[in-house]
Design an enzyme around this catalytic site. Structure first.
Site, PDB file in Angstrom:
ATOM      1  N   GLY A  16      40.579  21.576  33.106  1.00  0.00           N
ATOM      2  CA  GLY A  16      40.230  22.764  33.876  1.00  0.00           C
ATOM      3  C   GLY A  16      39.148  23.559  33.171  1.00  0.00           C
ATOM      4  O   GLY A  16      39.300  23.916  31.996  1.00  0.00           O
ATOM      5  N   THR A  50      37.948  30.906  39.371  1.00  0.00           N
ATOM      6  CA  THR A  50      37.793  32.219  38.729  1.00  0.00           C
ATOM      7  C   THR A  50      36.595  32.962  39.290  1.00  0.00           C
ATOM      8  O   THR A  50      36.593  34.200  39.363  1.00  0.00           O
ATOM      9  CB  THR A  50      37.625  32.043  37.202  1.00  0.00           C
ATOM     10  N   PHE A 121      44.330  50.353  41.178  1.00  0.00           N
ATOM     11  CA  PHE A 121      44.686  49.074  41.788  1.00  0.00           C
ATOM     12  C   PHE A 121      46.161  49.102  42.153  1.00  0.00           C
ATOM     13  O   PHE A 121      46.937  49.892  41.601  1.00  0.00           O
ATOM     14  CB  PHE A 121      44.377  47.915  40.832  1.00  0.00           C
ATOM     15  N   GLN A 235      52.659  34.654  46.172  1.00  0.00           N
ATOM     16  CA  GLN A 235      52.125  35.963  46.569  1.00  0.00           C
ATOM     17  C   GLN A 235      51.208  35.857  47.781  1.00  0.00           C
ATOM     18  O   GLN A 235      50.286  35.048  47.808  1.00  0.00           O
ATOM     19  CB  GLN A 235      51.348  36.590  45.420  1.00  0.00           C
ATOM     20  N   HIS A 237      48.453  38.024  49.774  1.00  0.00           N
ATOM     21  CA  HIS A 237      47.574  39.191  49.672  1.00  0.00           C
ATOM     22  C   HIS A 237      47.484  39.816  51.055  1.00  0.00           C
ATOM     23  O   HIS A 237      47.300  39.107  52.045  1.00  0.00           O
ATOM     24  CB  HIS A 237      46.190  38.763  49.184  1.00  0.00           C
ATOM     25  N   LEU A 247      39.231  36.297  50.923  1.00  0.00           N
ATOM     26  CA  LEU A 247      39.810  37.535  50.421  1.00  0.00           C
ATOM     27  C   LEU A 247      38.894  38.731  50.656  1.00  0.00           C
ATOM     28  O   LEU A 247      37.694  38.685  50.389  1.00  0.00           O
ATOM     29  CB  LEU A 247      40.063  37.392  48.917  1.00  0.00           C
ATOM     30  N   GLU A 250      41.270  43.957  46.983  1.00  0.00           N
ATOM     31  CA  GLU A 250      42.062  45.178  46.872  1.00  0.00           C
ATOM     32  C   GLU A 250      41.204  46.373  46.449  1.00  0.00           C
ATOM     33  O   GLU A 250      41.574  47.521  46.650  1.00  0.00           O
ATOM     34  CB  GLU A 250      43.177  44.946  45.857  1.00  0.00           C
ATOM     35  N   ARG A 290      51.501  44.268  46.447  1.00  0.00           N
ATOM     36  CA  ARG A 290      51.074  43.334  47.490  1.00  0.00           C
ATOM     37  C   ARG A 290      52.232  42.773  48.298  1.00  0.00           C
ATOM     38  O   ARG A 290      52.104  42.553  49.508  1.00  0.00           O
ATOM     39  CB  ARG A 290      50.278  42.191  46.850  1.00  0.00           C
ATOM     40  N   ARG A 393      53.044  39.635  41.191  1.00  0.00           N
ATOM     41  CA  ARG A 393      51.959  40.007  40.286  1.00  0.00           C
ATOM     42  C   ARG A 393      51.257  41.258  40.773  1.00  0.00           C
ATOM     43  O   ARG A 393      50.930  41.379  41.966  1.00  0.00           O
ATOM     44  CB  ARG A 393      50.934  38.868  40.168  1.00  0.00           C
ATOM     45  N   SER A 396      44.903  42.784  39.614  1.00  0.00           N
ATOM     46  CA  SER A 396      44.026  42.939  38.445  1.00  0.00           C
ATOM     47  C   SER A 396      44.699  42.547  37.140  1.00  0.00           C
ATOM     48  O   SER A 396      44.095  42.668  36.077  1.00  0.00           O
ATOM     49  CB  SER A 396      43.415  44.345  38.340  1.00  0.00           C
TER      50      SER A 396
END
Length: 584
Positions: A16, A50, A121, A235, A237, A247, A250, A290, A393, A396
């Site tokens: 990765g 990322t 956030f 999760q 969003h 996305l 946020e 979230r 989570r 941020s």
């Protein structure tokens, strides 16, 4: 068959090339420059997921903020399922990592006086989220990638897909991988291996994740004997574009955006999210956690207060009152996305949004230094579960997590590799076995009665039905049985494309096998958790049950390839479980 095998040897192998992988590579090079490090990435590193992160990275820097407040917000946000020793280490090390990125050249946004700018956030009671406009992940990844280039001891294998970890007597010794451009199969040995392959959002049909996020690292570890942890926590969003799943960060709500139902009403005030803050910096209930915002959307659908769209019900995000200057200065990418993908201008129009699968709280079980139960095998970033995120989570926290635990895993792997012995001869036979499997059972299998794309669609539909925002035991059990059937159907799906170069059908077949593993783990772990906590909401068990389920779930792979779920205590240090209250 073994003549097809290309061999290479390194001290540490990182699978990765995103933020966690590059941070680990840098940490290894800094810890012991004598070590030879390899980074194997399915895509060119700057195409890692990322790069898609928009909003920011949390780290205490403001004068009115404290480390304990960041720790408590993260523990509470996790619904008390986060390991508190890991969360304490994370909160202490995150500001140092973010400052290190500054020294390496990351262009953080600034206040007028030149100090680092921070924004509010979701779930954070103080402003502690560093940002680079709304392209934070893009700039962070650029910074890490450019920094990694100065270390000659780091070798990259770009566009190479790992299919198996080589393990003997409980120790990892490398991996087998397929070069996507050439089709050549490579055995890359290493005294230590770090998995940094990101999440698995593509198990679901509607996700913010890129197509590359297919749970590869989780599946590699699972098959190699390392358990997966807390896989039931997925999760959503609350603000994704309805057609693409892209996305809408946020940060839009941190800057003061409102969520409106079809009547133009800020519906979140009707839910248990705390009242709007009297301070202008924390100006709205739109900055609730979230999981709760996504659950509120479902209730709005049930009340008939959402708008219809060709892709299901939506609510609207209103940024118009922010003005063009604020949007162009602090949210330029959001405006660009809306114009390109929805043909709307958020300066003048409402943005249609709906909840969308975004992040896996679960992943490969690791300790605080990224080590798995398999000796020499480490994991960091979203593919790992250390666990700081628990059942939910906070926005941020993921970007500093990959920095903190990427660095920790890198240092630990460097120390391990410095003392480890070379791979035993049996590893050569394992690698040859994997060559035979790939050439005979995958590449050489005749096209059958099943199509890979059809099985993938069926898997995604099953996961959406069985593991959505709200769940039930019967639905998850039915879904798990359906996935087991899909695994059998996959055996009847051959690869019709016989080419070696960029054989996307072959890649899709390998990824689908990984996703079916992960999907089954999500559902089997969810069945065992008979409570509602964070992102795991069960209609048949609506309450949180600390007496029975203040535990992690580890999913092990049985010899017959079925999953087995076992409990693991949550680490509690200074903060006993309490009521999860936001905004007070």
């Amino acid at each position: 068959m073994s003549d097809s095998l290309v061999r290479a040897a390194h001290d540490v192998l990182i699978v990765g090339g995103g933020g966690a992988g590059l941070r680990a590579a840098i940490a290894i090079a800094e810890t012991n420059p004598q070590l030879d490090v390899a980074v194997i990435s399915k895509v060119y590193p700057m195409r890692s997921h990322t790069v898609s992160a928009e909003g920011g990275a949390a780290g205490v820097i403001a004068a009115d903020d404290t480390l304990d407040e960041h720790i408590y917000d993260t523990i509470s946000g996790s619904d008390w399922l986060g390991d508190q020793d890991a969360i304490e280490a994370f909160a202490h090390e995150a500001p140092r990592e973010l400052l290190q990125l500054e020294h390496w050249g990351c262009p953080w946004s600034r206040q007028p006086d030149g100090h680092i700018a921070v924004r509010a956030f979701g779930g954070m009671k103080k402003m502690r989220t560093w940002f680079a406009a709304d392209k934070t992940g893009f700039h962070m990844l650029h910074t890490l990638f450019q920094t990694s280039l100065k270390y000659n001891e780091v070798t990259r294998y770009d566009e190479v897909f790992v299919t198996r970890l080589l393990v003997d007597d409980g120790r990892v010794h490398g991996a087998v991988a397929v070069g996507l451009m050439t089709g050549k199969i490579q055995a890359v040995t290493g005294k230590a291996v770090i998995l940094c392959t990101g999440g698995c959002g593509k198990v679901f049909p509607f996700t913010t994740n890129a197509n590359i996020n297919t749970g590869d690292g989780m599946s590699l570890a699972y098959r190699a004997g390392a358990p997966l942890k807390d896989m039931e926590f997925v999760q959503y969003h609350p603000t994704g574009l309805p057609f693409t799943g892209i996305l809408i960060t946020e940060a839009t709500r941190a800057e003061g955006g409102w969520l409106l139902n079809k009547d133009g009403y800020r519906y979140l005030q009707d839910y248990d999210l705390g009242k709007p803050s009297p301070t202008p910096e924390l100006r709205s209930m739109e900055l609730g956690p979230r999981d709760r915002l996504s659950q509120a959307f479902v209730h709005e659908v049930e009340k008939g207060r959402t708008s219809d769209s060709p892709w299901g019900p939506v609510v609207h995000l209103d940024l118009r009152h922010l003005g063009e200057q604020v949007i162009d200065t602090r949210l330029p990418f959001v405006r660009e996305l809306c114009l390109k993908y929805e043909r709307i201008d958020p300066v003048h129009e409402l943005i249609p949004v709906r909840p969308v699968v975004h992040y896996m709280m679960g992943g490969v079980h690791t300790d605080i230094d990224g080590a798995t139960p398999v000796a020499g095998l480490y994991a960091a970033g979203e593919t790992a579960c250390v666990s700081i995120n628990g059942a939910n989570r906070l926005g941020s926290n993921s970007l500093p997590e990959l920095l903190v635990f990427g660095a920790r895993a890198g240092r630990a792997a460097a120390e391990y590799a410095s003392a480890a012995r070379a791979a035993p001869a049996v590893i050569e036979a394992q690698a040859a076995d994997e060559v035979r499997r790939l050439e005979r059972d995958v590449m050489g299998r005749e096209p059958g009665t099943e199509r890979i794309s059809t099985i993938r669609d069926d898997m995604q539909a099953t996961m959406e039905e069985a593991a959505g925002i709200y769940r039930t035991g019967p639905a998850m059990a039915k879904g798990a049985d359906a996935l087991a059937e899909l695994q059998q159907r996959l055996l009847k799906a051959g690869v019709a494309d016989t080419s070696r170069s960029f054989n996307t059908e072959l890649t899709a077949a390998l990824e689908l096998a990984n996703m079916l593993d992960i999907g089954e783990c999500i559902l089997r772990s969810g069945l065992e958790r008979e409570e509602s906590r964070g992102a795991h909401q069960r209609l048949d068990f609506p309450d949180r049950d600390d007496r029975r389920f203040l535990i992690h779930h580890l999913v092990h792979r049985n010899p017959d390839e079925t999953p087995r779920v076992a409990p693991l205590p949550v680490t509690i240090t200074r903060w006993p479980p309490g009521e999860r209250i936001y905004g007070r």
